[in-house]
Motif scaffolding. Structure first.
Motif, PDB file in Angstrom:
ATOM      1  N   ASP A  46      30.338  35.993  31.121  1.00 45.31           N
ATOM      2  CA  ASP A  46      31.749  36.340  30.955  1.00 45.31           C
ATOM      3  C   ASP A  46      32.024  36.594  29.477  1.00 45.31           C
ATOM      4  OD1 ASP A  46      34.504  36.561  30.799  1.00 45.31           O
ATOM      5  OD2 ASP A  46      34.914  34.629  31.766  1.00 45.31           O
ATOM      6  N   PRO A  47      32.410  37.824  29.135  1.00 44.41           N
ATOM      7  CA  PRO A  47      32.648  38.131  27.721  1.00 44.41           C
ATOM      8  C   PRO A  47      33.832  37.356  27.124  1.00 44.41           C
ATOM      9  CG  PRO A  47      33.206  40.015  29.106  1.00 44.41           C
ATOM     10  CD  PRO A  47      32.601  38.975  29.993  1.00 44.41           C
ATOM     11  N   HIS A  48      34.676  36.772  27.974  1.00 45.44           N
ATOM     12  CA  HIS A  48      35.831  36.010  27.490  1.00 45.44           C
ATOM     13  C   HIS A  48      35.549  34.514  27.396  1.00 45.44           C
ATOM     14  CE1 HIS A  48      38.148  39.651  27.759  1.00 45.44           C
ATOM     15  NE2 HIS A  48      37.803  39.792  29.033  1.00 45.44           N
ATOM     16  N   SER A  49      34.350  34.096  27.792  1.00 47.66           N
ATOM     17  CA  SER A  49      34.024  32.668  27.729  1.00 47.66           C
ATOM     18  C   SER A  49      33.691  32.287  26.288  1.00 47.66           C
ATOM     19  CB  SER A  49      32.839  32.342  28.643  1.00 47.66           C
ATOM     20  OG  SER A  49      31.622  32.732  28.053  1.00 47.66           O
ATOM     21  N   SER A  50      33.617  31.005  26.057  1.00 46.14           N
ATOM     22  CA  SER A  50      33.286  30.480  24.727  1.00 46.14           C
ATOM     23  C   SER A  50      31.800  30.135  24.613  1.00 46.14           C
ATOM     24  CB  SER A  50      34.129  29.233  24.449  1.00 46.14           C
ATOM     25  OG  SER A  50      35.493  29.562  24.443  1.00 46.14           O
TER      26      SER A  50
END
Length: 131
Positions: A46-50
């Motif tokens: 997920d490109p929005h994960s940390s």
């Protein structure tokens, strides 16, 4: 920032600045392990994960541990062994970030947890010797 947050930050800063070096080493290991667990809890795809941020934080701590090694304190053999373990951890974290997979991270956690355990034994031994 609230006065409570400022007080907490001042306390944390003072506790780190006044901590014995071995306690700081222990705190660094604990921080790296925490960041690795946080990374594993994220979806690496997920490109929005940390995921990458947590891996990068763990990697920075391991790099700092490696760069702080001193042969004059620990002896050349121990320093070289620790350096090899740190380089392994850095490579595995790097592979994790590059491949966007958490698969290598449990192995890194195992190595760091064993090293933390060893440092905790050293800390206890030093405390007993000082008493």
């Amino acid at each position: 920032m609230s006065s409570h947050a400022q007080a907490a930050e001042a306390y944390l800063t003072a506790s780190v600045e006044n901590a014995p070096p071995i306690k700081i080493v222990r705190m660094l290991y604990q921080g790296a392990l925490r960041f690795l667990l946080q990374a594993e809890a994220e979806d690496p795809r997920d490109p929005h994960s940390s995921f990458i941020e947590h891996c990068s934080s763990a990697d920075a701590i391991v790099a700092e541990l490696r760069l702080s090694l001193r042969e004059d304190v620990g002896g050349e053999d121990i320093v070289q062994q620790l350096k090899g373990l740190y380089l392994f951890c850095e490579a595995e974290i790097g592979r994790s970030m590059l491949d966007r997979t958490a698969e290598p991270l449990p192995g890194v956690r195992t190595v760091l947890a064993k090293l933390l355990e060893a440092w905790q034994h050293v800390e206890v031994s030093n405390h007993r010797a000082a008493a």
